[in-house]
Design a protein around this motif. Structure first.
Motif, short mmCIF file in Angstrom:
data_model
loop_
_atom_site.label_atom_id
_atom_site.label_comp_id
_atom_site.label_asym_id
_atom_site.label_seq_id
_atom_site.Cartn_x
_atom_site.Cartn_y
_atom_site.Cartn_z
N ALA A 113 0.65 -1.09 0.07
CA ALA A 113 -0.16 0.05 0.11
C ALA A 113 0.83 1.22 0.12
O ALA A 113 2.16 1.27 0.52
N ALA A 114 0.23 2.39 -0.59
CA ALA A 114 0.97 3.49 -0.55
C ALA A 114 1.00 4.52 0.61
O ALA A 114 1.61 5.58 0.54
N ASN A 115 -0.05 4.39 1.42
CA ASN A 115 -0.21 5.00 2.78
C ASN A 115 -1.25 4.36 3.76
O ASN A 115 -1.43 3.19 3.43
N GLY A 116 -1.37 4.91 4.98
CA GLY A 116 -1.89 4.10 5.87
C GLY A 116 -3.61 3.85 5.65
O GLY A 116 -3.81 2.60 5.97
N ALA A 117 -4.06 4.47 4.93
CA ALA A 117 -5.25 4.36 4.69
C ALA A 117 -5.67 3.27 3.61
O ALA A 117 -6.59 2.27 3.96
N GLU A 118 -4.81 3.06 3.01
CA GLU A 118 -4.87 1.93 1.92
C GLU A 118 -4.51 0.67 2.67
O GLU A 118 -5.02 -0.35 2.54
N ALA A 119 -3.65 0.86 3.39
CA ALA A 119 -3.14 -0.47 4.18
C ALA A 119 -4.31 -1.09 5.14
O ALA A 119 -4.25 -2.10 5.05
N LEU A 120 -5.04 -0.12 5.65
CA LEU A 120 -6.16 -0.58 6.65
C LEU A 120 -7.10 -1.55 5.78
O LEU A 120 -7.63 -2.40 6.22
N GLU A 121 -7.42 -0.91 4.66
CA GLU A 121 -8.21 -1.50 3.72
C GLU A 121 -7.65 -3.08 3.32
O GLU A 121 -8.55 -4.16 3.44
N VAL A 142 -5.62 -4.79 5.43
CA VAL A 142 -5.58 -5.55 6.56
C VAL A 142 -6.92 -6.01 6.82
O VAL A 142 -6.82 -7.22 7.26
N GLU A 143 -8.03 -5.33 6.72
CA GLU A 143 -9.24 -5.88 6.93
C GLU A 143 -9.55 -7.21 5.99
O GLU A 143 -10.21 -8.01 6.32
N ARG A 144 -9.07 -7.16 4.70
CA ARG A 144 -9.23 -8.05 3.89
C ARG A 144 -8.40 -9.28 3.84
O ARG A 144 -8.66 -10.50 3.99
N GLU A 145 -7.13 -9.16 4.36
CA GLU A 145 -5.86 -10.26 4.29
C GLU A 145 -5.59 -10.34 5.59
O GLU A 145 -4.91 -11.75 5.98
N ASN A 146 -5.82 -9.85 6.77
CA ASN A 146 -5.47 -9.97 8.23
C ASN A 146 -3.79 -10.24 8.16
O ASN A 146 -3.74 -11.37 8.93
N PRO A 147 -3.06 -9.66 7.87
CA PRO A 147 -1.72 -9.86 7.95
C PRO A 147 -1.25 -10.03 9.63
O PRO A 147 -1.80 -9.30 10.28
N ASP A 148 -0.09 -10.74 9.48
CA ASP A 148 0.53 -10.65 10.86
C ASP A 148 1.55 -9.72 11.21
O ASP A 148 1.96 -9.43 12.31
N LEU A 149 2.14 -9.24 9.91
CA LEU A 149 3.08 -8.09 10.05
C LEU A 149 2.83 -6.88 9.29
O LEU A 149 2.56 -7.23 8.08
N VAL A 150 2.97 -5.83 9.49
CA VAL A 150 2.97 -4.54 8.72
C VAL A 150 4.36 -4.02 8.70
O VAL A 150 4.74 -3.37 9.80
N VAL A 151 4.87 -3.62 7.48
CA VAL A 151 6.24 -3.09 7.34
C VAL A 151 5.97 -1.55 6.71
O VAL A 151 5.43 -1.61 5.53
N LEU A 179 -4.05 0.22 14.08
CA LEU A 179 -3.77 -1.30 14.11
C LEU A 179 -3.82 -1.70 15.83
O LEU A 179 -4.43 -2.72 16.29
N ALA A 180 -3.45 -0.95 16.46
CA ALA A 180 -3.35 -1.05 17.90
C ALA A 180 -4.94 -1.40 18.57
O ALA A 180 -5.41 -2.12 19.22
N ARG A 181 -5.62 -0.35 17.85
CA ARG A 181 -6.97 -0.50 18.59
C ARG A 181 -7.84 -1.46 17.79
O ARG A 181 -8.79 -2.20 18.27
N ARG A 182 -7.86 -1.87 16.41
CA ARG A 182 -8.35 -2.69 15.88
C ARG A 182 -7.88 -3.87 15.36
O ARG A 182 -8.72 -4.97 15.30
N PHE A 183 -6.67 -3.87 15.70
CA PHE A 183 -6.11 -5.37 14.91
C PHE A 183 -4.88 -5.59 16.13
O PHE A 183 -3.65 -5.58 15.60
N PRO A 184 -5.24 -5.69 17.19
CA PRO A 184 -4.18 -5.77 18.24
C PRO A 184 -2.96 -6.90 18.16
O PRO A 184 -1.95 -6.80 18.42
N ARG A 185 -3.59 -8.09 17.38
CA ARG A 185 -2.54 -9.09 17.14
C ARG A 185 -1.50 -8.69 16.11
O ARG A 185 -0.55 -9.54 15.98
N CYS A 186 -1.79 -7.74 15.18
CA CYS A 186 -0.79 -7.37 14.22
C CYS A 186 0.44 -6.65 14.58
O CYS A 186 0.07 -5.93 15.49
N ARG A 187 1.37 -7.16 14.30
CA ARG A 187 2.77 -6.48 14.53
C ARG A 187 3.25 -5.56 13.61
O ARG A 187 2.76 -5.65 12.24
N MET A 188 4.05 -4.46 14.00
CA MET A 188 4.54 -3.56 12.98
C MET A 188 6.11 -3.24 13.18
O MET A 188 6.59 -3.44 14.33
N VAL A 189 6.65 -3.00 12.02
CA VAL A 189 8.11 -2.65 11.91
C VAL A 189 8.18 -1.08 11.33
O VAL A 189 7.34 -1.20 10.14
#
Length: 538
Positions: A34-42, A44-53, A70-80
């Protein structure tokens, strides 16, 4: 296999991340970008990734906002997080939201990325235990300890009860009273990384952690984690000591033991920066930030040092780039091939930089001026600057990789020595003494209105004989050589960012700006302004 999502507004960065290593070999399958956070959230909702870089600075929704969501809506997803800024404070907001690590874009390489994915996988593997499953193994404990200490440093707030719970759960010997943050930085880290494999890097990291943990375990009052790259964070607590001098002695003893073991068992040199004593965990971020700031003094003081507050007198503001008199002296030494004089001026300059504790920004400005001076002088003897350097690494990247002032000084010594070697080889190789004298005079008087007869008279021969020497030895006529020398110096001024073309014409000895334009375009195929804007082929 865990799923990973890449988020950055630059396509080139995302492509580089995808191709940098085999993600599947590290336990991750790329599920999108994704090119920004808004695209990323879409996604995440569809693919449910474990990691977001994710990059930190992006349009529409930046990395910090994305980490909040992500912390509020997908707490199991980790970020780098990816950042252009070598500033730990800048990413502390994302660490509060559960980011596992951050990577600096300008230092990103397969080894760093691979090591980070290794740590993230440890954290992800520990999730069943966090949800009530089996307890994690030793590697998973290490990942959880790292995250806990990193969050303490970043300012993540824990109540006294929460702090005690985490300390007991993770088997940490850490008291919340009188905590002292210490940064351990491995010397020569970048040079070691350029030669080491990923496996060797991970083994070295584990060995360092084991040595520090064993010593802290014997003391019964500390914890350590790998922050990233050359940095390890150590927290040492002294609940029973009230005297600052007693605390300082105890920390010094621990550091001395750690440094000795690293040197003996791993052949590693390390520097340490000791922050102030923190009465409660909430004071750790400020203490750690001070230790980070102190660590910059290593550039002036050298390697294998222990830094405390007031270790070094700060920048007096006595420098603002290369001083005019110093530049004139060095230029004169270069043109007269006075290597001893040049190195004396250079040594004095670096001694004054160290004495003044010049800031990193001030050093960068001065080093850029030194490079510009050297490039201008070199262009007077050779047109290809690459001949000055031992490898293809751009000089400004090479400068950024040095850890100490002494390393920079040694590098400049080698560059100026290379200049003198090449200059003397040109003059002493196939040229007669008269030709060498003529070339030196021309190079030293380019701004003057010099002529064949004037130069010939200066060195004691006839103009006709000097003209013959140039044609036979230099393979071009005197006038053409003089014109080329003036154009080479003009190119150097343009490359250095000098904008006043009238001044450049005068400094290079052209009688008028129009003649300068005409000669420059005839020789290069472009106007001086076009050359300054680049790209250039000569």
């Amino acid at each position: 296999m865990y799923k990973a999502l890449l988020v950055d507004d630059e396509l080139l960065v995302r492509t580089n991340l995808k191709l940098m290593l085999d993600w599947r070999q590290h336990g991750f399958a790329l599920c999108g970008e994704a090119a920004n956070g808004a695209e990323a959230l879409e996604i995440v909702e569809r693919e449910n990734p474990d990691l977001v870089v994710s990059d930190l600075r992006m349009p529409v929704m930046d990395g910090l906002q994305l980490s909040d969501e992500l912390a509020r809506r997908f707490p199991r997803c980790r970020m780098v997080m990816l950042s252009n800024y070598d500033d730990f404070d800048y990413v502390k907001g994302t660490l509060r939201n559960g980011a596992v690590d951050y990577l600096l874009k300008h230092r990103l390489n397969p080894e760093e990325l691979g090591a980070t994915l290794f740590r993230v996988k440890d954290v992800l593997d520990a999730r069943p235990w966090q949800a009530g499953g089996e307890r994690p193994d030793a590697n998973q404990f290490l990942a959880l300890r790292t995250r806990f200490i990193a969050q303490l440093i970043a300012g993540f707030h824990y109540s006294p009860e929460e702090f005690e719970h985490h300390v007991q759960t993770l088997n940490l010997k850490l008291d919340p009273r009188h905590l002292v943050p210490v940064i351990l930085s491995i010397d020569n880290y970048r040079a070691r990384q350029s030669r080491a494999t990923l496996k060797a890097t991970e083994l070295e990291r584990f060995s360092i952690l084991n040595i520090v943990e064993e010593i802290l375990g014997e003391l019964g009052n500390g914890a350590v984690c790998h922050i990233g790259g050359d940095r390890f964070a150590i927290l040492i607590s002294f609940p029973g000591l009230r005297s600052e001098s007693a605390v300082d002695r105890s920390v010094g003893d621990a550091i001395s033991r750690i440094a000795g073991c690293l040197r003996t068992f791993l052949n590693l040199s390390a520097s340490f920066s000791i922050g102030p004593s923190c009465p409660t965990p909430t004071h750790i971020p400020q203490g750690y930030a001070q230790a980070e700031k102190q660590l910059q003094d290593r550039f002036h003081l050298g390697k294998s040092v222990v830094l405390r507050s007031a270790s070094f007198v700060k920048d007096s503001g006595s420098f603002a780039g290369l001083e005019i008199e110093t530049e004139k002296s060095m230029t004169s030494c270069l043109r007269t091939r006075d290597s001893a004089g040049l190195f004396a001026v250079l040594d004095d300059l670096f001694a004054r930089i160290k004495a003044a504790a010049l800031s990193m920004n001030g050093c960068q400005l001065l080093f850029n001026d030194l490079l510009s001076l050297l490039h201008r002088a070199f262009r007077e003897i050779r047109s290809d600057l690459s001949m000055l350097y031992a490898d293809a690494v751009p000089p400004h990247e090479r400068l950024a990789a040095f850890e100490t002032l002494e390393e920079v000084k040694g590098w400049f010594h080698s560059l100026f020595a290379r200049y003198f070697d090449l200059a003397r080889a040109d003059e002493n190789g196939s040229y007669s003494d008269y030709t060498v004298q003529a070339i030196r005079y021309i190079r030293s008087h380019l701004s003057d209105n010099i002529s064949l007869t004037q130069v010939a008279d200066r060195i004691g021969i006839s103009g006709a004989y000097l003209s013959t020497l140039f044609k036979n030895e230099v393979n071009i006529g005197f006038a053409e050589y003089l014109s080329d020398a003036r154009l080479d110096r003009a190119k150097s001024y343009l490359e250095d960012g000098r904008e006043d073309l009238k001044d450049i014409a005068a400094l290079c000895g052209f009688n008028s700006t129009s003649y300068f334009f005409k000669t420059f375009k005839k020789k290069t195929g472009m106007t001086p302004s076009e050359f300054a804007r680049g790209p250039r082929s000569s």
